[in-house]
Scaffold this active site. Structure first.
Site, PDB file in Angstrom:
ATOM      1  N   GLY A  43       0.801  -1.227   0.000  1.00 58.88           N
ATOM      2  CA  GLY A  43       0.000   0.000   0.000  1.00 58.88           C
ATOM      3  C   GLY A  43       0.830   1.272   0.000  1.00 58.88           C
ATOM      4  N   ILE A  74       5.309   5.236  -3.871  1.00 57.50           N
ATOM      5  CA  ILE A  74       6.625   5.824  -4.131  1.00 57.50           C
ATOM      6  C   ILE A  74       6.558   6.669  -5.410  1.00 57.50           C
ATOM      7  CG2 ILE A  74       7.328   3.628  -5.243  1.00 57.50           C
ATOM      8  CD1 ILE A  74      10.205   4.192  -4.412  1.00 57.50           C
ATOM      9  N   GLY A 100      12.857   9.206  -9.054  1.00 53.49           N
ATOM     10  CA  GLY A 100      13.671   9.651  -7.913  1.00 53.49           C
ATOM     11  C   GLY A 100      14.961  10.261  -8.424  1.00 53.49           C
ATOM     12  N   LEU A 101      15.617  11.035  -7.564  1.00 58.07           N
ATOM     13  CA  LEU A 101      16.916  11.606  -7.929  1.00 58.07           C
ATOM     14  C   LEU A 101      18.021  10.682  -7.427  1.00 58.07           C
ATOM     15  CD1 LEU A 101      18.315  14.222  -9.135  1.00 58.07           C
ATOM     16  CD2 LEU A 101      18.627  14.920  -6.749  1.00 58.07           C
ATOM     17  N   GLY A 102      18.861  10.195  -8.341  1.00 62.15           N
ATOM     18  CA  GLY A 102      20.039   9.404  -7.951  1.00 62.15           C
ATOM     19  C   GLY A 102      21.060  10.301  -7.271  1.00 62.15           C
ATOM     20  N   ASP A 143      17.266   8.824  -3.926  1.00 67.50           N
ATOM     21  CA  ASP A 143      17.902   7.504  -3.798  1.00 67.50           C
ATOM     22  C   ASP A 143      19.308   7.676  -3.225  1.00 67.50           C
ATOM     23  OD1 ASP A 143      17.857   4.499  -4.728  1.00 67.50           O
ATOM     24  OD2 ASP A 143      19.811   5.286  -5.334  1.00 67.50           O
ATOM     25  N   TYR A 178      27.805   5.913  -1.100  1.00 65.61           N
ATOM     26  CA  TYR A 178      28.007   7.120  -1.915  1.00 65.61           C
ATOM     27  C   TYR A 178      28.765   8.192  -1.125  1.00 65.61           C
ATOM     28  CZ  TYR A 178      24.371   4.783  -4.713  1.00 65.61           C
ATOM     29  OH  TYR A 178      23.641   3.862  -5.423  1.00 65.61           O
ATOM     30  N   LYS A 198      20.812   2.415   1.629  1.00 67.84           N
ATOM     31  CA  LYS A 198      21.204   1.013   1.377  1.00 67.84           C
ATOM     32  C   LYS A 198      22.350   0.613   2.283  1.00 67.84           C
ATOM     33  CE  LYS A 198      20.416   2.132  -3.487  1.00 67.84           C
ATOM     34  NZ  LYS A 198      21.001   3.435  -3.810  1.00 67.84           N
ATOM     35  N   HIS A 231      22.290  -3.514  -0.638  1.00 66.91           N
ATOM     36  CA  HIS A 231      22.831  -2.945  -1.879  1.00 66.91           C
ATOM     37  C   HIS A 231      23.240  -4.032  -2.893  1.00 66.91           C
ATOM     38  CE1 HIS A 231      24.815   1.085  -3.171  1.00 66.91           C
ATOM     39  NE2 HIS A 231      24.498   0.376  -4.233  1.00 66.91           N
TER      40      HIS A 231
HETATM   41  N1  LIG Z   1      21.610  -0.139  -6.550  1.00 67.81           N
HETATM   42  C1  LIG Z   1      22.719  -0.062  -7.246  1.00 67.81           C
HETATM   43  O1  LIG Z   1      23.560  -0.976  -7.227  1.00 67.81           O
HETATM   44  C2  LIG Z   1      22.987   1.154  -8.090  1.00 67.81           C
HETATM   45  C3  LIG Z   1      23.992   1.099  -9.065  1.00 67.81           C
HETATM   46  C4  LIG Z   1      24.206   2.236  -9.835  1.00 67.81           C
HETATM   47  C5  LIG Z   1      23.436   3.386  -9.637  1.00 67.81           C
HETATM   48  N2  LIG Z   1      22.475   3.407  -8.662  1.00 67.81           N
HETATM   49  C6  LIG Z   1      21.627   4.617  -8.446  1.00 67.81           C
HETATM   50  O2  LIG Z   1      21.081   4.995  -9.696  1.00 67.81           O
HETATM   51  C7  LIG Z   1      21.369   6.369  -9.949  1.00 67.81           C
HETATM   52  C8  LIG Z   1      21.456   6.627 -11.420  1.00 67.81           C
HETATM   53  O3  LIG Z   1      22.467   5.846 -12.028  1.00 67.81           O
HETATM   54  P1  LIG Z   1      23.691   6.500 -12.788  1.00 67.81           P
HETATM   55  O4  LIG Z   1      23.973   7.828 -12.222  1.00 67.81           O
HETATM   56  O5  LIG Z   1      24.801   5.547 -12.846  1.00 67.81           O
HETATM   57  O6  LIG Z   1      23.161   6.582 -14.294  1.00 67.81           O
HETATM   58  P2  LIG Z   1      22.114   7.446 -15.133  1.00 67.81           P
HETATM   59  O7  LIG Z   1      21.164   8.144 -14.290  1.00 67.81           O
HETATM   60  O8  LIG Z   1      21.647   6.519 -16.193  1.00 67.81           O
HETATM   61  O9  LIG Z   1      23.078   8.463 -15.873  1.00 67.81           O
HETATM   62  C9  LIG Z   1      23.519   9.645 -15.267  1.00 67.81           C
HETATM   63  C10 LIG Z   1      24.202  10.500 -16.316  1.00 67.81           C
HETATM   64  O10 LIG Z   1      23.243  10.811 -17.328  1.00 67.81           O
HETATM   65  C11 LIG Z   1      23.287  12.181 -17.629  1.00 67.81           C
HETATM   66  N3  LIG Z   1      21.896  12.698 -17.678  1.00 67.81           N
HETATM   67  C12 LIG Z   1      20.917  12.529 -16.736  1.00 67.81           C
HETATM   68  N4  LIG Z   1      19.798  13.167 -17.111  1.00 67.81           N
HETATM   69  C13 LIG Z   1      20.069  13.767 -18.298  1.00 67.81           C
HETATM   70  C14 LIG Z   1      19.305  14.586 -19.167  1.00 67.81           C
HETATM   71  N5  LIG Z   1      18.020  14.897 -18.926  1.00 67.81           N
HETATM   72  N6  LIG Z   1      19.918  15.023 -20.306  1.00 67.81           N
HETATM   73  C15 LIG Z   1      21.206  14.705 -20.580  1.00 67.81           C
HETATM   74  N7  LIG Z   1      21.969  13.943 -19.779  1.00 67.81           N
HETATM   75  C16 LIG Z   1      21.402  13.478 -18.649  1.00 67.81           C
HETATM   76  C17 LIG Z   1      24.026  12.873 -16.496  1.00 67.81           C
HETATM   77  O11 LIG Z   1      24.907  13.790 -17.088  1.00 67.81           O
HETATM   78  P3  LIG Z   1      25.627  14.970 -16.248  1.00 67.81           P
HETATM   79  O12 LIG Z   1      26.752  14.302 -15.483  1.00 67.81           O
HETATM   80  O13 LIG Z   1      26.109  15.889 -17.302  1.00 67.81           O
HETATM   81  O14 LIG Z   1      24.607  15.566 -15.342  1.00 67.81           O
HETATM   82  C18 LIG Z   1      24.733  11.779 -15.754  1.00 67.81           C
HETATM   83  O15 LIG Z   1      26.116  11.785 -15.975  1.00 67.81           O
HETATM   84  C19 LIG Z   1      22.660   6.605  -9.166  1.00 67.81           C
HETATM   85  O16 LIG Z   1      22.918   7.963  -8.956  1.00 67.81           O
HETATM   86  C20 LIG Z   1      22.367   5.836  -7.906  1.00 67.81           C
HETATM   87  O17 LIG Z   1      21.537   6.589  -7.041  1.00 67.81           O
HETATM   88  C21 LIG Z   1      22.230   2.300  -7.903  1.00 67.81           C
END
Ligand SMILES: NC(=O)c1ccc[n+]([C@@H]2O[C@H](COP(=O)([O-])OP(=O)(O)OC[C@H]3O[C@@H](n4cnc5c(N)ncnc54)[C@H](OP(=O)(O)O)[C@@H]3O)[C@@H](O)[C@H]2O)c1
Length: 337
Positions: A20, A23, A27-29, A57, A62, A91, A122
């Site tokens: 229930g 989310i 979300g913002l990574g 997130d 991090y 995480k 994680h």
């Molecule tokens: N659970 C896990 O094991 C795990 C693993 C990896 C990631 N994560 C989470 O997932 C989040 C996202 O993953 P991620 O950061 O690796 O990859 P992502 O969100 O696929 O890619 C981020 C990159 O995409 C670019 N971008 C984002 N939005 C854009 C837009 N509207 N237009 C143009 N470019 C854009 C950004 O560029 P700029 O640098 O120029 O802003 C950034 O470098 C992480 O921050 C983290 O919170 C979790």
């Protein structure tokens, strides 16, 4: 600086979890891929929440939960949001599998919160690495998945729910065979699995399995993580935002190809968590789920782009004698245990 136009958070769809809880669909990574410092990421959280984001997130590994916690306090103090209006995920990192409750308490203290909306394991392995390592780096104590050990982790996750410190618990980087064991033995079923998902790595089998059993999928690297650490790049990797089909759809909608990836993810029933510290980028990632949806034909065209191209292979988490493929149980069998 350009003025950032806000998004009404009430217009951002929410995904209802099996228990229930609701989310926000985007979300913002907050993982800066070693490219951005903690303060820059925390400032992005400030602007994002002031402009309509309600889902962040986070993760202990991090390294920026203290800075984000300071910003959250200021956002609460200035009256931008109340605690209940925000969804905060954290995480437990791989080095804390034997001390999950202490790790959660540390994240709570750093984030300045009394409870988390979601706490994830994680990775299903206790294997870890130092910050900024290369792809050849290995934890000499690395082990394969051992279900008995994972269940010890999960019992502590369940205890966090009982204690009211965490509202929901979930997994990350799980495979179907591991999830089946967890479902057999858990008392509290995970609400989500956080996993890599983008147009070139759609994971349809795992995604559909999770859907059938009522577990939602949070999609990481939804844009294809073009700036991920070098250790996570291999020559075979493709670039979803350079895919001509994505580029053509983007042009038609007058948006960046990254935005098409987010629209596709949300319309496909995932919960994408794109990262950027640049307001025009992260706000376009939120706004795009409130307007101008992709057509059924565009969704179908993106479905055909799957290349089964996993970017976050996890090489640094492998144990002696294992390859990164052994982490992912593609043939339905858990390796090494
Ligand atoms: N659970 C896990 O094991 C795990 C693993 C990896 C990631 N994560 C989470 O997932 C989040 C996202 O993953 P991620 O950061 O690796 O990859 P992502 O969100 O696929 O890619 C981020 C990159 O995409 C670019 N971008 C984002 N939005 C854009 C837009 N509207 N237009 C143009 N470019 C854009 C950004 O560029 P700029 O640098 O120029 O802003 C950034 O470098 C992480 O921050 C983290 O919170 C979790």
């Amino acid at each position: 600086m350009n003025k950032i136009s806000s998004v009404d958070p009430n217009k951002v769809p929410k995904v209802k979890l099996y228990n229930g809880a609701e989310i926000p669909v985007v979300g913002l990574g907050t993982f800066g891929s070693d490219n951005y410092d903690n303060e820059t990421i925390a400032e992005a959280v400030r602007t994002a929440v002031r402009s309509g984001y309600r889902h962040i997130d986070c993760a202990a590994i991090y390294g920026n939960e203290k800075e984000i916690g300071r910003v959250l306090k200021e956002l609460f103090d200035e009256g931008t949001v109340t605690r209940d209006e925000l969804w905060i995920t954290s995480k437990v990192w791989n080095d804390s599998h034997g001390r999950v409750i202490a790790a959660a308490e540390q994240s709570l203290a750093d984030l300045g919160l009394e409870s988390l909306d979601l706490y994830l394991v994680h990775w299903p392995f206790p294997n870890h690495h130092a910050k900024g390592v290369t792809v050849d780096s290995r934890d000499p104590h690395a082990m394969p998945y051992i279900h008995e050990n994972y269940m010890k982790v999960w019992r502590e996750m369940e205890a966090l729910v009982d204690a009211g410190k965490v509202r929901n618990i979930g997994t990350s980087n799980m495979t179907r065979p591991k999830m089946e064991l967890l479902l057999r033995d858990c008392r509290i079923k995970p609400v989500v699995n956080e996993m890599e998902m983008h147009p070139h790595f759609q994971q349809p089998e795992l995604f559909n399995y999770l859907k059938e059993i009522g577990i939602a999928a949070i999609g990481f690297c939804p844009v294809g993580s073009p700036n991920r650490p070098e250790r996570d790049k291999t020559p075979e990797d493709t670039v979803p935002i350079e895919d001509p089909v994505i580029a053509a759809i983007a042009e038609k909608h007058g948006v960046h190809p990254a935005v098409v990836c987010i629209k596709w993810a949300a319309q496909n029933g995932q919960i994408p968590i794109p990262f950027s510290v640049k307001p025009e980028k992260f706000m376009s990632n939120l706004r795009c789920v409130t307007e101008d949806p992709l057509s059924a034909e565009e969704m179908a065209a993106i479905k055909k782009l799957d290349r089964r191209n996993r970017f976050i292979k996890g090489q640094v988490f492998t144990w002696e004698g294992a390859t990164w493929e052994d982490l992912w149980d593609e043939d339905g069998k858990i390796k090494g245990a």
